[in-house]
Motif scaffolding. Structure first.
Motif, PDB file in Angstrom:
ATOM      1  N   PRO A 262     -10.123  42.071  14.318  1.00 42.77           N
ATOM      2  CA  PRO A 262     -11.044  42.952  13.581  1.00 42.77           C
ATOM      3  C   PRO A 262     -12.290  42.244  13.047  1.00 42.77           C
ATOM      4  O   PRO A 262     -13.113  42.872  12.386  1.00 42.77           O
ATOM      5  CB  PRO A 262     -10.177  43.487  12.438  1.00 42.77           C
ATOM      6  N   VAL A 263     -12.451  40.943  13.324  1.00 44.68           N
ATOM      7  CA  VAL A 263     -13.677  40.238  12.927  1.00 44.68           C
ATOM      8  C   VAL A 263     -14.733  40.489  13.999  1.00 44.68           C
ATOM      9  O   VAL A 263     -14.598  40.059  15.136  1.00 44.68           O
ATOM     10  CB  VAL A 263     -13.432  38.724  12.760  1.00 44.68           C
ATOM     11  N   LYS A 264     -15.800  41.209  13.610  1.00 44.09           N
ATOM     12  CA  LYS A 264     -16.780  41.709  14.575  1.00 44.09           C
ATOM     13  C   LYS A 264     -18.159  41.091  14.384  1.00 44.09           C
ATOM     14  O   LYS A 264     -18.534  40.698  13.275  1.00 44.09           O
ATOM     15  CB  LYS A 264     -16.910  43.235  14.412  1.00 44.09           C
ATOM     16  N   ILE A 265     -18.916  41.048  15.490  1.00 50.16           N
ATOM     17  CA  ILE A 265     -20.329  40.690  15.430  1.00 50.16           C
ATOM     18  C   ILE A 265     -21.107  41.998  15.570  1.00 50.16           C
ATOM     19  O   ILE A 265     -20.975  42.706  16.574  1.00 50.16           O
ATOM     20  CB  ILE A 265     -20.719  39.739  16.574  1.00 50.16           C
ATOM     21  N   ASN A 266     -21.897  42.339  14.561  1.00 45.72           N
ATOM     22  CA  ASN A 266     -22.712  43.545  14.619  1.00 45.72           C
ATOM     23  C   ASN A 266     -23.960  43.231  15.445  1.00 45.72           C
ATOM     24  O   ASN A 266     -24.891  42.587  14.955  1.00 45.72           O
ATOM     25  CB  ASN A 266     -23.082  43.992  13.202  1.00 45.72           C
ATOM     26  N   LEU A 267     -23.958  43.652  16.716  1.00 47.66           N
ATOM     27  CA  LEU A 267     -25.046  43.283  17.625  1.00 47.66           C
ATOM     28  C   LEU A 267     -26.395  43.845  17.198  1.00 47.66           C
ATOM     29  O   LEU A 267     -27.426  43.193  17.347  1.00 47.66           O
ATOM     30  CB  LEU A 267     -24.730  43.753  19.046  1.00 47.66           C
ATOM     31  N   LEU A 268     -26.398  45.058  16.656  1.00 48.99           N
ATOM     32  CA  LEU A 268     -27.669  45.644  16.223  1.00 48.99           C
ATOM     33  C   LEU A 268     -28.252  44.811  15.073  1.00 48.99           C
ATOM     34  O   LEU A 268     -29.455  44.543  15.026  1.00 48.99           O
ATOM     35  CB  LEU A 268     -27.476  47.098  15.797  1.00 48.99           C
ATOM     36  N   LYS A 269     -27.386  44.397  14.171  1.00 44.85           N
ATOM     37  CA  LYS A 269     -27.826  43.544  13.067  1.00 44.85           C
ATOM     38  C   LYS A 269     -28.285  42.185  13.605  1.00 44.85           C
ATOM     39  O   LYS A 269     -29.279  41.623  13.182  1.00 44.85           O
ATOM     40  CB  LYS A 269     -26.672  43.362  12.071  1.00 44.85           C
ATOM     41  N   PHE A 270     -27.539  41.691  14.592  1.00 39.68           N
ATOM     42  CA  PHE A 270     -27.867  40.401  15.199  1.00 39.68           C
ATOM     43  C   PHE A 270     -29.255  40.416  15.825  1.00 39.68           C
ATOM     44  O   PHE A 270     -30.062  39.512  15.637  1.00 39.68           O
ATOM     45  CB  PHE A 270     -26.804  40.065  16.255  1.00 39.68           C
ATOM     46  N   LEU A 271     -29.536  41.480  16.567  1.00 40.09           N
ATOM     47  CA  LEU A 271     -30.816  41.547  17.278  1.00 40.09           C
ATOM     48  C   LEU A 271     -31.991  41.799  16.341  1.00 40.09           C
ATOM     49  O   LEU A 271     -33.120  41.410  16.619  1.00 40.09           O
ATOM     50  CB  LEU A 271     -30.755  42.634  18.349  1.00 40.09           C
ATOM     51  N   SER A 272     -31.727  42.460  15.213  1.00 34.78           N
ATOM     52  CA  SER A 272     -32.831  42.759  14.298  1.00 34.78           C
ATOM     53  C   SER A 272     -32.965  41.732  13.177  1.00 34.78           C
ATOM     54  O   SER A 272     -34.016  41.621  12.562  1.00 34.78           O
ATOM     55  CB  SER A 272     -32.632  44.148  13.675  1.00 34.78           C
ATOM     56  N   ALA A 273     -31.896  40.975  12.932  1.00 36.91           N
ATOM     57  CA  ALA A 273     -31.873  40.084  11.763  1.00 36.91           C
ATOM     58  C   ALA A 273     -33.020  39.088  11.767  1.00 36.91           C
ATOM     59  O   ALA A 273     -33.711  38.906  10.768  1.00 36.91           O
ATOM     60  CB  ALA A 273     -30.539  39.341  11.708  1.00 36.91           C
ATOM     61  N   THR A 293      -5.514  44.630  15.244  1.00 35.46           N
ATOM     62  CA  THR A 293      -5.694  43.649  16.314  1.00 35.46           C
ATOM     63  C   THR A 293      -5.213  44.238  17.631  1.00 35.46           C
ATOM     64  O   THR A 293      -4.162  44.887  17.680  1.00 35.46           O
ATOM     65  CB  THR A 293      -4.896  42.367  15.995  1.00 35.46           C
ATOM     66  N   LEU A 294      -5.973  44.033  18.697  1.00 38.14           N
ATOM     67  CA  LEU A 294      -5.594  44.506  20.030  1.00 38.14           C
ATOM     68  C   LEU A 294      -5.271  43.308  20.931  1.00 38.14           C
ATOM     69  O   LEU A 294      -6.017  42.328  20.945  1.00 38.14           O
ATOM     70  CB  LEU A 294      -6.728  45.312  20.662  1.00 38.14           C
ATOM     71  N   PHE A 295      -4.172  43.380  21.650  1.00 39.60           N
ATOM     72  CA  PHE A 295      -3.824  42.366  22.644  1.00 39.60           C
ATOM     73  C   PHE A 295      -4.090  42.942  24.022  1.00 39.60           C
ATOM     74  O   PHE A 295      -3.586  44.014  24.365  1.00 39.60           O
ATOM     75  CB  PHE A 295      -2.348  41.981  22.527  1.00 39.60           C
ATOM     76  N   HIS A 296      -4.899  42.228  24.810  1.00 38.18           N
ATOM     77  CA  HIS A 296      -5.217  42.665  26.169  1.00 38.18           C
ATOM     78  C   HIS A 296      -4.618  41.670  27.163  1.00 38.18           C
ATOM     79  O   HIS A 296      -4.640  40.458  26.916  1.00 38.18           O
ATOM     80  CB  HIS A 296      -6.731  42.690  26.404  1.00 38.18           C
ATOM     81  N   ARG A 315      -0.961  46.746  20.182  1.00 45.02           N
ATOM     82  CA  ARG A 315      -1.608  46.652  18.873  1.00 45.02           C
ATOM     83  C   ARG A 315      -0.758  45.824  17.913  1.00 45.02           C
ATOM     84  O   ARG A 315       0.460  45.719  18.064  1.00 45.02           O
ATOM     85  CB  ARG A 315      -1.824  48.045  18.284  1.00 45.02           C
ATOM     86  N   ALA A 316      -1.443  45.274  16.891  1.00 45.19           N
ATOM     87  CA  ALA A 316      -0.743  44.498  15.862  1.00 45.19           C
ATOM     88  C   ALA A 316      -1.548  44.570  14.572  1.00 45.19           C
ATOM     89  O   ALA A 316      -2.691  45.056  14.558  1.00 45.19           O
ATOM     90  CB  ALA A 316      -0.571  43.051  16.314  1.00 45.19           C
ATOM     91  N   ALA A 317      -0.952  44.086  13.506  1.00 50.08           N
ATOM     92  CA  ALA A 317      -1.638  44.059  12.211  1.00 50.08           C
ATOM     93  C   ALA A 317      -2.858  43.143  12.283  1.00 50.08           C
ATOM     94  O   ALA A 317      -2.931  42.254  13.137  1.00 50.08           O
ATOM     95  CB  ALA A 317      -0.667  43.581  11.126  1.00 50.08           C
ATOM     96  N   PRO A 318      -3.857  43.333  11.387  1.00 50.68           N
ATOM     97  CA  PRO A 318      -5.086  42.536  11.446  1.00 50.68           C
ATOM     98  C   PRO A 318      -4.850  41.052  11.194  1.00 50.68           C
ATOM     99  O   PRO A 318      -4.122  40.674  10.284  1.00 50.68           O
ATOM    100  CB  PRO A 318      -5.968  43.147  10.355  1.00 50.68           C
ATOM    101  N   ILE A 319      -5.473  40.223  12.053  1.00 51.30           N
ATOM    102  CA  ILE A 319      -5.424  38.766  11.892  1.00 51.30           C
ATOM    103  C   ILE A 319      -6.780  38.174  12.260  1.00 51.30           C
ATOM    104  O   ILE A 319      -7.580  38.802  12.956  1.00 51.30           O
ATOM    105  CB  ILE A 319      -4.348  38.108  12.790  1.00 51.30           C
ATOM    106  N   ASN A 320      -7.040  36.969  11.776  1.00 50.13           N
ATOM    107  CA  ASN A 320      -8.055  36.087  12.347  1.00 50.13           C
ATOM    108  C   ASN A 320      -7.308  35.184  13.324  1.00 50.13           C
ATOM    109  O   ASN A 320      -6.181  34.766  13.038  1.00 50.13           O
ATOM    110  CB  ASN A 320      -8.667  35.183  11.283  1.00 50.13           C
ATOM    111  N   TRP A 341      -4.480  33.681  10.843  1.00 57.96           N
ATOM    112  CA  TRP A 341      -4.788  33.800   9.415  1.00 57.96           C
ATOM    113  C   TRP A 341      -4.618  35.277   9.090  1.00 57.96           C
ATOM    114  O   TRP A 341      -5.247  36.127   9.730  1.00 57.96           O
ATOM    115  CB  TRP A 341      -6.207  33.312   9.117  1.00 57.96           C
ATOM    116  N   LYS A 342      -3.771  35.597   8.152  1.00 54.66           N
ATOM    117  CA  LYS A 342      -3.380  36.996   7.917  1.00 54.66           C
ATOM    118  C   LYS A 342      -4.502  37.810   7.282  1.00 54.66           C
ATOM    119  O   LYS A 342      -5.099  37.394   6.300  1.00 54.66           O
ATOM    120  CB  LYS A 342      -2.136  37.037   7.022  1.00 54.66           C
ATOM    121  N   GLY A 343      -4.780  38.993   7.861  1.00 60.26           N
ATOM    122  CA  GLY A 343      -5.782  39.880   7.295  1.00 60.26           C
ATOM    123  C   GLY A 343      -7.055  39.927   8.097  1.00 60.26           C
ATOM    124  O   GLY A 343      -7.203  39.246   9.105  1.00 60.26           O
TER     125      GLY A 343
END
Length: 541
Positions: A262-273, A293-296, A315-320, A341-343
């Motif tokens: 669930p740790v994401k890069i906001n691409l729109l923010k990235f391109l405008s930042a 969390t998704l396992f592929h 699927r699983a609980a959120p982790i880093n 890392w939990k969460g």
């Protein structure tokens, strides 16, 4: 859990000696001889190569994050029982321009590069709209491609280096060869030299995906293998404009495993930042608290060198997740052992240099608030039938990990915990990769982080959960690299190589050799020069 504690188990660092590993050092003009105590094993005849930050400020301008300091390459050479140490800055564009202009010129992970203050207001204004200048600061790892070696970070730029002289040879843009925005610093390398790596990309109709790239081994015609790179399989992204942060991936003999956190890069923010305000990469991360969390999984090769995505929703609980330990197949299941890392909160939020250089009580206080580390085993079933809702699909006798199909057809994964201690991380993991990478195995080795401070080396038996620890007071080691004894039979017949910083000692840095079986010291090679923190590296035979 049985613990074998060797030497001195010190969980406190009130003197703050760890601050020394985050200080700038000067590069050496020539290799320096090390003072050896103990006996260097005769089979060590190569080089230990390490990478990490070495320059933590330019002129009056500091770098702010652990992943910002400019790349310094380290080398310990073994020859006839003797050891020499050498280091040299990788002459990337980021480094050369910073040194030339005496300021931060290219924005790093957590440090924004302001336009040149000497330019007039109009040229400064236009600088903001020239687009993103991506850093080539290759401070994370070094690995071979064909007969060449590359220092790498996580962007699209890799840097060819001469591992004998540590000279910088050339910068390579992987975007010229494959559809990729960047790749991880943790590829998988097969015995024949084939390299697999993963990175996010923009697909058809600006849709986001993650591509697995294959770089072939050394070419008979001596051409550059990178020129023959190709995408072998694509994983879909859960969100259209927000890829997950990817640091590594799993690979067994026949499958790839990609964990979308669930740790994401906001691409729109990235391109405008860069164009709107003074921003850096860290400003563009956000966490999706709902997604989990998704396992592929994907088959590695269904013919013609192409893989195939398997469209099951695990699927699983959120982790880093930063580092995979090992991935293997067993009786219709994929076993994935990972350092989590939990969460959903991003762990890198706690790796600002100001935090890591704090006094011990402050370091501990911050670590109490951070996500907690845990080594986990997830097991993924390959044979899935929809009528099996509500029951555990895992029937391996040696694990408590479960996989249960829900009414919506998704399969919920619950892990088995292999190692856990409050604010004690088992990180930067290594295994006997040559013999057991992608296969069933027993032992993992890691750097022990105590409230984010590296202060021990740990061996873990993933089958029995037994641990062994090497530790000394006021000593800060790095990732342990496993080197097998040439005639070794057992999985742990070999040595561990780690670089230790001991600020209070007469000689403040040394390369330590441990017996991988019992974690006892075999030898150390001490040098009279400061060595900062290193992240990853390799043993070159």
């Amino acid at each position: 859990m049985n613990n074998h504690i060797l030497c001195y188990c010190n969980t406190f660092h009130p003197a703050g000696g760890y601050k020394k590993i985050f200080e700038t050092v000067e590069e050496l003009s020539e290799p320096v001889p090390a003072t050896v105590t103990g006996r260097i094993p005769s089979f060590l005849k190569g080089s230990l190569l390490r990478l990490g930050p070495g320059l933590f400020e330019v002129g009056d301008e500091p770098f702010y994050h652990l992943f910002d300091g400019q790349a310094l390459m380290h080398k310990f050479d073994f020859k006839n029982g003797q050891v020499t140490y050498f280091n040299k800055y990788v002459k990337t564009d980021a480094y050369v321009r910073a040194i030339t202009e005496k300021r931060v010129v290219i924005t790093e992970f957590g440090t924004f590069a302001y336009p040149d203050p000497c330019k007039n207001i109009f040229s400064r204004f236009f600088t903001y709209f020239k687009g993103v200048e991506v850093t080539d600061n290759c401070l994370v790892n070094v690995y071979p491609i064909g007969e060449d070696y590359y220092a790498v970070t996580e962007t699209n730029y890799i840097t060819k280096v001469n591992t004998d002289t540590l000279d910088t040879l050339k910068k390579v843009d992987l975007c010229n060869y494959v559809n990729i925005n960047g790749v991880t610093a943790h590829p998988h390398i097969e015995r024949d030299g084939t390299v697999f790596n993963i990175g996010n990309c923009m697909g058809k109709g600006a849709s986001l995906a993650y591509n697995v790239v294959r770089i072939p081994p050394t070419q008979k015609d001596k051409s550059d293998p990178i020129e023959k790179s190709k995408v072998v399989v694509q994983f879909p992204s859960a969100e259209r404009f927000k890829p997950s942060y990817v640091h590594s991936f799993g690979m067994s003999e026949n499958y790839f495993v990609f964990v979308e956190t669930p740790v994401k890069i906001n691409l729109l923010k990235f391109l405008s930042a860069w164009s709107i305000r003074g921003s850096n990469y860290m400003d563009c991360f956000e966490s999706n608290e709902v997604l989990g969390t998704l396992f592929h999984i994907a088959r590695k090769d269904i013919g013609g060198g192409q893989g195939e995505y398997i469209d099951h929703k695990f699927r699983a609980a959120p982790i880093n997740l930063f580092h995979h330990i090992n991935t293997y197949e067993d009786n219709g299941f994929i076993v994935a052992d990972v350092c989590t890392w939990k969460g959903f909160e991003f762990v890198y939020n706690y790796l600002w240099l100001a935090n890591l250089r704090s006094n011990w009580e402050e370091v501990k206080k911050a670590a109490m608030m951070a996500p907690q580390p845990e080594v986990r085993r997830y097991v993924i079933p390959l044979d899935i039938h929809r009528e099996e809702q509500g029951k555990n699909l895992i029937c391996l006798p040696y694990t408590t990990a479960t996989a249960v199909m829900r009414t919506d057809g998704t399969i919920w994964l619950e892990p088995e915990v292999l190692f856990s201690g409050p604010r004690q991380a088992f990180e930067f993991p290594q295994i006997n990769y040559e013999k057991h990478g992608g296969k069933n195995y027993s032992y993992a080795y890691a750097l022990g982080l105590n409230h984010f401070i590296p202060d021990r080396i740990i061996k873990l038996n993933v089958k029995t959960k037994e641990t062994w620890v090497w530790q000394e007071p006021d000593s800060y080691p790095s990732e342990p690299l496993f080197v097998q004894t040439p005639d070794g039979v057992d999985e742990d017949d070999g040595v561990l190589l780690t670089v230790v910083v001991s600020p209070g000692a007469q000689k403040s840095g040394y390369m330590l050799i441990l017996n991988a079986k019992d974690m006892s010291e075999i030898a150390r090679a001490e040098v009279d020069c400061p060595i900062p923190v290193t992240f990853h590296g390799m043993y070159k035979k």
